[in-house]
Design a protein around this motif. Structure first.
Motif, PDB file in Angstrom:
ATOM      1  N   ALA A   1      -0.582   7.830 -41.629  1.00 47.87           N
ATOM      2  CA  ALA A   1      -2.139   7.985 -41.444  1.00 47.87           C
ATOM      3  C   ALA A   1      -2.066   7.999 -40.039  1.00 47.87           C
ATOM      4  CB  ALA A   1      -2.451   6.473 -41.735  1.00 47.87           C
ATOM      5  N   THR A   2      -1.496   7.464 -39.069  1.00 46.33           N
ATOM      6  CA  THR A   2      -1.668   7.651 -37.504  1.00 46.33           C
ATOM      7  C   THR A   2      -1.553   9.360 -37.122  1.00 46.33           C
ATOM      8  OG1 THR A   2      -0.923   5.504 -37.320  1.00 46.33           O
ATOM      9  CG2 THR A   2      -0.844   7.068 -35.227  1.00 46.33           C
ATOM     10  N   ALA A   3      -0.307   9.689 -37.601  1.00 53.09           N
ATOM     11  CA  ALA A   3      -0.200  11.010 -37.188  1.00 53.09           C
ATOM     12  C   ALA A   3      -1.206  12.230 -37.791  1.00 53.09           C
ATOM     13  CB  ALA A   3       1.361  11.665 -37.985  1.00 53.09           C
ATOM     14  N   SER A   4      -1.798  11.765 -39.094  1.00 51.08           N
ATOM     15  CA  SER A   4      -2.838  12.517 -39.591  1.00 51.08           C
ATOM     16  C   SER A   4      -4.107  12.420 -38.873  1.00 51.08           C
ATOM     17  CB  SER A   4      -3.183  11.911 -40.892  1.00 51.08           C
ATOM     18  OG  SER A   4      -2.020  12.294 -41.885  1.00 51.08           O
ATOM     19  N   ASP A   5      -4.267  11.257 -38.367  1.00 54.00           N
ATOM     20  CA  ASP A   5      -5.603  11.180 -37.267  1.00 54.00           C
ATOM     21  C   ASP A   5      -5.225  12.141 -36.010  1.00 54.00           C
ATOM     22  OD1 ASP A   5      -6.411   9.625 -39.195  1.00 54.00           O
ATOM     23  OD2 ASP A   5      -5.957   7.698 -38.201  1.00 54.00           O
ATOM     24  N   ALA A   6      -4.142  11.961 -35.594  1.00 53.39           N
ATOM     25  CA  ALA A   6      -3.830  12.604 -34.137  1.00 53.39           C
ATOM     26  C   ALA A   6      -3.706  14.345 -34.422  1.00 53.39           C
ATOM     27  CB  ALA A   6      -2.549  12.146 -33.576  1.00 53.39           C
ATOM     28  N   ALA A   7      -3.331  14.714 -35.531  1.00 51.38           N
ATOM     29  CA  ALA A   7      -2.810  16.093 -35.787  1.00 51.38           C
ATOM     30  C   ALA A   7      -4.530  16.755 -35.949  1.00 51.38           C
ATOM     31  CB  ALA A   7      -2.309  16.126 -36.890  1.00 51.38           C
ATOM     32  N   PRO A   8      -4.488  18.077 -35.633  1.00 57.08           N
ATOM     33  CA  PRO A   8      -5.745  18.899 -35.678  1.00 57.08           C
ATOM     34  C   PRO A   8      -5.863  19.085 -37.290  1.00 57.08           C
ATOM     35  CG  PRO A   8      -4.339  20.107 -34.588  1.00 57.08           C
ATOM     36  CD  PRO A   8      -3.503  18.875 -34.661  1.00 57.08           C
ATOM     37  N   GLY A   9      -7.223  18.987 -37.822  1.00 58.42           N
ATOM     38  CA  GLY A   9      -7.054  19.280 -39.247  1.00 58.42           C
ATOM     39  C   GLY A   9      -6.739  18.188 -40.300  1.00 58.42           C
ATOM     40  N   GLY A  10      -6.355  17.022 -39.780  1.00 60.56           N
ATOM     41  CA  GLY A  10      -6.034  15.849 -40.586  1.00 60.56           C
ATOM     42  C   GLY A  10      -4.723  15.918 -41.272  1.00 60.56           C
ATOM     43  N   PRO A  11      -4.537  15.560 -42.666  1.00 64.82           N
ATOM     44  CA  PRO A  11      -3.272  15.610 -43.457  1.00 64.82           C
ATOM     45  C   PRO A  11      -2.856  16.894 -43.443  1.00 64.82           C
ATOM     46  CG  PRO A  11      -4.804  13.880 -44.169  1.00 64.82           C
ATOM     47  CD  PRO A  11      -5.581  14.625 -43.030  1.00 64.82           C
ATOM     48  N   VAL A  12      -3.690  17.917 -43.754  1.00 70.59           N
ATOM     49  CA  VAL A  12      -3.423  19.138 -44.206  1.00 70.59           C
ATOM     50  C   VAL A  12      -2.834  19.708 -42.685  1.00 70.59           C
ATOM     51  CG1 VAL A  12      -4.101  21.580 -44.420  1.00 70.59           C
ATOM     52  CG2 VAL A  12      -5.349  19.396 -45.807  1.00 70.59           C
ATOM     53  N   GLY A  13      -3.566  19.615 -41.743  1.00 72.53           N
ATOM     54  CA  GLY A  13      -2.943  19.965 -40.439  1.00 72.53           C
ATOM     55  C   GLY A  13      -1.429  19.716 -40.096  1.00 72.53           C
ATOM     56  N   LEU A  14      -1.200  18.155 -40.332  1.00 71.62           N
ATOM     57  CA  LEU A  14       0.192  17.573 -40.201  1.00 71.62           C
ATOM     58  C   LEU A  14       1.054  18.319 -41.154  1.00 71.62           C
ATOM     59  CD1 LEU A  14       1.969  15.337 -39.067  1.00 71.62           C
ATOM     60  CD2 LEU A  14       1.098  14.108 -40.885  1.00 71.62           C
ATOM     61  N   ILE A  15       0.819  18.620 -42.383  1.00 69.39           N
ATOM     62  CA  ILE A  15       1.677  19.089 -43.119  1.00 69.39           C
ATOM     63  C   ILE A  15       2.137  20.760 -42.744  1.00 69.39           C
ATOM     64  CG2 ILE A  15       2.135  20.221 -45.453  1.00 69.39           C
ATOM     65  CD1 ILE A  15       0.230  18.181 -46.615  1.00 69.39           C
ATOM     66  N   VAL A  16       1.020  21.442 -42.134  1.00 66.20           N
ATOM     67  CA  VAL A  16       1.246  22.854 -41.782  1.00 66.20           C
ATOM     68  C   VAL A  16       2.225  22.416 -40.258  1.00 66.20           C
ATOM     69  CG1 VAL A  16       0.204  24.495 -40.383  1.00 66.20           C
ATOM     70  CG2 VAL A  16      -0.891  23.507 -42.538  1.00 66.20           C
ATOM     71  N   LEU A  17       1.897  21.332 -39.709  1.00 68.30           N
ATOM     72  CA  LEU A  17       3.007  21.507 -38.227  1.00 68.30           C
ATOM     73  C   LEU A  17       4.353  21.061 -38.816  1.00 68.30           C
ATOM     74  CD1 LEU A  17       0.724  19.333 -36.043  1.00 68.30           C
ATOM     75  CD2 LEU A  17       1.321  21.787 -35.694  1.00 68.30           C
ATOM     76  N   VAL A  18       4.312  20.268 -39.741  1.00 68.96           N
ATOM     77  CA  VAL A  18       6.033  20.156 -40.354  1.00 68.96           C
ATOM     78  C   VAL A  18       6.459  21.241 -40.612  1.00 68.96           C
ATOM     79  CG1 VAL A  18       7.174  18.748 -42.127  1.00 68.96           C
ATOM     80  CG2 VAL A  18       5.366  17.600 -40.739  1.00 68.96           C
ATOM     81  N   LEU A  19       5.879  21.957 -41.644  1.00 71.74           N
ATOM     82  CA  LEU A  19       6.407  23.400 -42.166  1.00 71.74           C
ATOM     83  C   LEU A  19       6.734  24.498 -41.138  1.00 71.74           C
ATOM     84  CD1 LEU A  19       4.032  23.705 -45.314  1.00 71.74           C
ATOM     85  CD2 LEU A  19       6.545  23.131 -45.219  1.00 71.74           C
ATOM     86  N   VAL A  20       5.782  24.349 -39.925  1.00 70.35           N
ATOM     87  CA  VAL A  20       6.292  25.235 -38.912  1.00 70.35           C
ATOM     88  C   VAL A  20       7.634  24.750 -38.064  1.00 70.35           C
ATOM     89  CG1 VAL A  20       5.318  26.076 -36.701  1.00 70.35           C
ATOM     90  CG2 VAL A  20       3.789  25.965 -38.442  1.00 70.35           C
ATOM     91  N   ALA A  21       7.714  23.497 -38.141  1.00 71.06           N
ATOM     92  CA  ALA A  21       8.848  22.862 -37.515  1.00 71.06           C
ATOM     93  C   ALA A  21      10.079  23.254 -38.033  1.00 71.06           C
ATOM     94  CB  ALA A  21       8.639  21.501 -37.098  1.00 71.06           C
ATOM     95  N   ILE A  22       9.952  22.898 -39.597  1.00 76.96           N
ATOM     96  CA  ILE A  22      11.029  23.476 -40.206  1.00 76.96           C
ATOM     97  C   ILE A  22      11.386  24.899 -40.248  1.00 76.96           C
ATOM     98  CG2 ILE A  22      11.953  23.457 -42.677  1.00 76.96           C
ATOM     99  CD1 ILE A  22      10.405  20.967 -43.113  1.00 76.96           C
ATOM    100  N   GLY A  23      10.517  25.679 -40.141  1.00 75.41           N
ATOM    101  CA  GLY A  23      10.740  27.307 -40.129  1.00 75.41           C
ATOM    102  C   GLY A  23      11.462  27.367 -38.703  1.00 75.41           C
ATOM    103  N   LEU A  24      10.889  26.993 -37.567  1.00 77.55           N
ATOM    104  CA  LEU A  24      11.564  27.354 -36.477  1.00 77.55           C
ATOM    105  C   LEU A  24      13.172  26.890 -36.426  1.00 77.55           C
ATOM    106  CD1 LEU A  24       8.604  26.327 -34.258  1.00 77.55           C
ATOM    107  CD2 LEU A  24       9.426  28.441 -34.480  1.00 77.55           C
ATOM    108  N   ALA A  25      13.291  25.469 -37.052  1.00 76.88           N
ATOM    109  CA  ALA A  25      14.637  25.210 -37.102  1.00 76.88           C
ATOM    110  C   ALA A  25      15.352  26.088 -37.953  1.00 76.88           C
ATOM    111  CB  ALA A  25      14.888  23.543 -37.616  1.00 76.88           C
TER     112      ALA A  25
END
Length: 229
Positions: free
Chosen positions: A66-90
Protein backbone atom coordinates in the motif's frame (compact mmCIF):
# COMPACT_ATOMS: atom_id res chain seq x y z
CA UNK A 1 -32.59 8.60 58.50
CA UNK A 2 -31.46 8.03 54.89
CA UNK A 3 -33.66 7.90 51.81
CA UNK A 4 -35.39 4.92 50.31
CA UNK A 5 -32.19 3.51 48.84
CA UNK A 6 -30.32 3.61 52.14
CA UNK A 7 -26.71 4.68 52.53
CA UNK A 8 -24.24 4.36 49.62
CA UNK A 9 -22.46 1.56 51.44
CA UNK A 10 -25.74 -0.23 51.90
CA UNK A 11 -26.60 0.18 48.18
CA UNK A 12 -23.16 -1.22 47.15
CA UNK A 13 -23.14 -4.14 49.51
CA UNK A 14 -26.57 -5.67 48.99
CA UNK A 15 -26.37 -8.94 50.78
CA UNK A 16 -27.91 -12.21 49.70
CA UNK A 17 -29.06 -14.23 52.62
CA UNK A 18 -27.59 -11.55 54.84
CA UNK A 19 -23.99 -12.80 54.45
CA UNK A 20 -22.58 -12.86 50.81
CA UNK A 21 -22.03 -9.49 49.09
CA UNK A 22 -23.03 -9.25 45.38
CA UNK A 23 -20.99 -6.13 44.61
CA UNK A 24 -17.23 -6.67 43.81
CA UNK A 25 -14.54 -3.97 43.77
CA UNK A 26 -13.19 -3.03 40.26
CA UNK A 27 -9.61 -4.37 40.46
CA UNK A 28 -10.47 -7.82 41.85
CA UNK A 29 -13.23 -8.10 39.24
CA UNK A 30 -10.78 -7.35 36.43
CA UNK A 31 -8.33 -9.94 37.74
CA UNK A 32 -11.10 -12.49 38.06
CA UNK A 33 -12.17 -11.86 34.46
CA UNK A 34 -8.60 -12.21 33.19
CA UNK A 35 -8.18 -15.45 35.09
CA UNK A 36 -11.40 -16.80 33.69
CA UNK A 37 -10.56 -15.86 30.10
CA UNK A 38 -7.11 -17.44 30.37
CA UNK A 39 -8.61 -20.90 30.67
CA UNK A 40 -7.86 -23.22 27.68
CA UNK A 41 -11.55 -23.67 26.91
CA UNK A 42 -11.67 -20.09 25.61
CA UNK A 43 -8.65 -20.55 23.29
CA UNK A 44 -9.34 -23.88 21.60
CA UNK A 45 -9.87 -22.22 18.21
CA UNK A 46 -7.13 -19.58 18.41
CA UNK A 47 -4.55 -19.62 15.55
CA UNK A 48 -1.24 -21.30 16.37
CA UNK A 49 2.13 -19.55 16.47
CA UNK A 50 2.85 -20.22 12.79
CA UNK A 51 -0.52 -18.92 11.70
CA UNK A 52 -0.07 -15.80 13.77
CA UNK A 53 3.36 -15.26 12.25
CA UNK A 54 1.99 -15.65 8.73
CA UNK A 55 -0.83 -13.26 9.51
CA UNK A 56 1.69 -10.69 10.70
CA UNK A 57 3.78 -11.23 7.55
CA UNK A 58 0.82 -10.73 5.23
CA UNK A 59 -0.21 -7.64 7.15
CA UNK A 60 3.32 -6.25 6.77
CA UNK A 61 3.40 -7.04 3.05
CA UNK A 62 0.00 -5.50 2.58
CA UNK A 63 1.13 -2.32 4.33
CA UNK A 64 4.34 -2.28 2.29
CA UNK A 65 2.45 -2.72 -0.97
CA UNK A 66 0.00 0.00 0.00
CA UNK A 67 2.82 2.39 0.84
CA UNK A 68 4.63 1.59 -2.41
CA UNK A 69 1.42 2.01 -4.38
CA UNK A 70 0.88 5.44 -2.90
CA UNK A 71 4.45 6.46 -3.77
CA UNK A 72 4.47 4.98 -7.30
CA UNK A 73 3.04 7.05 -10.16
CA UNK A 74 -0.24 5.57 -11.24
CA UNK A 75 -0.98 3.80 -7.97
CA UNK A 76 -1.11 -0.03 -7.87
CA UNK A 77 -1.08 -0.33 -11.66
CA UNK A 78 2.00 1.85 -11.87
CA UNK A 79 3.74 -0.25 -9.21
CA UNK A 80 3.04 -3.45 -11.16
CA UNK A 81 4.45 -1.87 -14.31
CA UNK A 82 7.62 -0.85 -12.45
CA UNK A 83 8.08 -4.39 -11.10
CA UNK A 84 7.65 -5.89 -14.57
CA UNK A 85 10.15 -3.42 -16.02
CA UNK A 86 12.68 -4.31 -13.29
CA UNK A 87 12.24 -8.04 -14.01
CA UNK A 88 12.68 -7.43 -17.72
CA UNK A 89 15.88 -5.48 -17.14
CA UNK A 90 17.27 -8.25 -14.91
CA UNK A 91 16.49 -10.91 -17.56
CA UNK A 92 18.06 -8.80 -20.31
CA UNK A 93 21.18 -8.17 -18.22
CA UNK A 94 21.59 -11.87 -17.45
CA UNK A 95 21.16 -12.74 -21.13
CA UNK A 96 23.69 -10.10 -22.15
CA UNK A 97 26.34 -11.09 -19.61
CA UNK A 98 25.67 -14.81 -19.60
CA UNK A 99 25.79 -17.19 -16.66
CA UNK A 100 28.39 -16.14 -14.07
CA UNK A 101 31.38 -18.43 -14.14
CA UNK A 102 32.87 -19.74 -10.94
CA UNK A 103 36.32 -18.45 -10.23
CA UNK A 104 39.00 -21.02 -11.04
CA UNK A 105 40.18 -23.04 -8.08
CA UNK A 106 43.86 -23.10 -7.33
CA UNK A 107 45.68 -26.18 -8.67
CA UNK A 108 45.31 -29.14 -6.36
CA UNK A 109 46.64 -32.64 -6.12
CA UNK A 110 46.80 -34.96 -9.08
CA UNK A 111 45.45 -38.12 -7.45
CA UNK A 112 42.53 -38.75 -5.14
CA UNK A 113 42.54 -40.79 -1.94
CA UNK A 114 42.13 -44.13 -3.75
CA UNK A 115 45.45 -44.80 -5.53
CA UNK A 116 45.33 -46.94 -8.69
CA UNK A 117 47.97 -48.30 -11.00
CA UNK A 118 48.85 -46.88 -14.39
CA UNK A 119 47.03 -49.70 -16.18
CA UNK A 120 43.83 -48.94 -14.28
CA UNK A 121 44.05 -45.24 -15.17
CA UNK A 122 44.62 -46.12 -18.83
CA UNK A 123 41.60 -48.42 -18.84
CA UNK A 124 39.45 -45.69 -17.30
CA UNK A 125 40.76 -43.16 -19.82
CA UNK A 126 39.90 -45.39 -22.77
CA UNK A 127 36.40 -45.99 -21.39
CA UNK A 128 35.80 -42.25 -21.06
CA UNK A 129 37.17 -41.66 -24.55
CA UNK A 130 34.87 -44.32 -26.02
CA UNK A 131 31.94 -42.45 -24.45
CA UNK A 132 33.37 -39.12 -25.70
CA UNK A 133 33.80 -37.81 -22.16
CA UNK A 134 36.97 -36.01 -23.15
CA UNK A 135 37.52 -34.11 -19.90
CA UNK A 136 37.51 -37.32 -17.86
CA UNK A 137 39.59 -39.09 -20.50
CA UNK A 138 42.31 -36.44 -20.43
CA UNK A 139 42.41 -36.40 -16.63
CA UNK A 140 42.73 -40.17 -16.38
CA UNK A 141 45.40 -40.26 -19.08
CA UNK A 142 47.48 -37.66 -17.26
CA UNK A 143 47.19 -39.71 -14.09
CA UNK A 144 48.28 -42.79 -16.03
CA UNK A 145 51.37 -40.94 -17.29
CA UNK A 146 52.46 -39.86 -13.82
CA UNK A 147 51.66 -43.21 -12.21
CA UNK A 148 53.63 -45.01 -14.90
CA UNK A 149 56.65 -42.78 -14.22
CA UNK A 150 56.35 -43.59 -10.52
CA UNK A 151 56.12 -47.32 -11.24
CA UNK A 152 59.28 -47.10 -13.36
CA UNK A 153 61.06 -45.23 -10.52
CA UNK A 154 61.47 -42.14 -12.71
CA UNK A 155 59.41 -40.24 -10.13
CA UNK A 156 59.35 -40.81 -6.41
CA UNK A 157 55.78 -41.60 -5.24
CA UNK A 158 54.68 -38.56 -3.30
CA UNK A 159 51.17 -37.83 -2.00
CA UNK A 160 49.86 -34.39 -2.81
CA UNK A 161 51.91 -33.93 -5.97
CA UNK A 162 50.37 -31.63 -8.57
CA UNK A 163 50.44 -32.15 -12.33
CA UNK A 164 52.83 -29.21 -12.74
CA UNK A 165 55.21 -30.60 -10.14
CA UNK A 166 55.16 -34.04 -11.74
CA UNK A 167 55.85 -32.58 -15.19
CA UNK A 168 58.74 -30.46 -13.90
CA UNK A 169 60.35 -33.37 -12.04
CA UNK A 170 59.91 -35.82 -14.90
CA UNK A 171 61.23 -33.29 -17.39
CA UNK A 172 64.60 -33.20 -15.61
CA UNK A 173 65.21 -36.92 -16.13
CA UNK A 174 63.46 -36.98 -19.54
CA UNK A 175 64.48 -33.66 -21.09
CA UNK A 176 63.37 -34.72 -24.55
CA UNK A 177 59.80 -34.87 -23.23
CA UNK A 178 59.92 -31.86 -20.90
CA UNK A 179 57.90 -29.57 -23.20
CA UNK A 180 55.05 -32.03 -23.93
CA UNK A 181 54.94 -32.95 -20.24
CA UNK A 182 54.47 -29.30 -19.28
CA UNK A 183 51.81 -28.92 -21.98
CA UNK A 184 50.00 -32.00 -20.64
CA UNK A 185 50.08 -30.59 -17.10
CA UNK A 186 48.63 -27.28 -18.31
CA UNK A 187 45.90 -29.16 -20.16
CA UNK A 188 45.07 -31.13 -17.02
CA UNK A 189 44.95 -28.00 -14.84
CA UNK A 190 42.87 -26.06 -17.35
CA UNK A 191 40.26 -28.81 -17.50
CA UNK A 192 40.26 -29.69 -13.82
CA UNK A 193 40.48 -26.22 -12.28
CA UNK A 194 40.04 -23.66 -15.06
CA UNK A 195 36.66 -24.64 -16.48
CA UNK A 196 38.04 -25.54 -19.92
CA UNK A 197 36.72 -28.41 -22.02
CA UNK A 198 38.87 -31.00 -23.73
CA UNK A 199 38.29 -32.54 -27.13
CA UNK A 200 39.32 -35.66 -28.97
CA UNK A 201 42.58 -34.16 -30.19
CA UNK A 202 43.62 -33.17 -26.66
CA UNK A 203 43.09 -36.75 -25.51
CA UNK A 204 44.97 -38.25 -28.48
CA UNK A 205 47.91 -35.94 -27.76
CA UNK A 206 48.17 -37.20 -24.17
CA UNK A 207 47.69 -40.78 -25.30
CA UNK A 208 50.58 -40.46 -27.73
CA UNK A 209 52.75 -38.90 -25.02
CA UNK A 210 51.93 -41.77 -22.70
CA UNK A 211 52.96 -44.33 -25.34
CA UNK A 212 56.19 -42.44 -26.10
CA UNK A 213 57.15 -42.24 -22.43
CA UNK A 214 56.85 -46.01 -22.03
CA UNK A 215 59.99 -46.46 -24.15
CA UNK A 216 61.78 -43.27 -23.11
CA UNK A 217 65.18 -43.69 -21.47
CA UNK A 218 66.07 -41.35 -18.61
CA UNK A 219 69.31 -39.44 -18.36
CA UNK A 220 71.95 -40.85 -16.02
CA UNK A 221 71.68 -39.57 -12.46
CA UNK A 222 74.87 -37.50 -12.78
CA UNK A 223 73.52 -35.77 -15.87
CA UNK A 224 70.26 -35.02 -14.13
CA UNK A 225 72.08 -33.47 -11.17
CA UNK A 226 74.27 -31.42 -13.49
CA UNK A 227 71.22 -30.16 -15.39
CA UNK A 228 69.46 -29.28 -12.14
CA UNK A 229 72.54 -27.43 -10.88
Amino acid sequence: MSGAGGTPAARLMIRVGGDIPVGTPRDPAREAAKHELSKPMYHEHDPNLLQRGLDRLWEWLDDLFATASDAAPGGPVGLIVLVLVAIGLAVALRWRLGTPQRSPRPPGTLFDDSPRGAAEHRTAAEAHAAAQRWNDAVQERMRAIVRSLEERALLDPRPGRTADEAAAEAGRSLPGHAIPLRAAAREFDGITYGGRNADRQAYLTLRELDLDLESAKPLPTTSVRAAAG
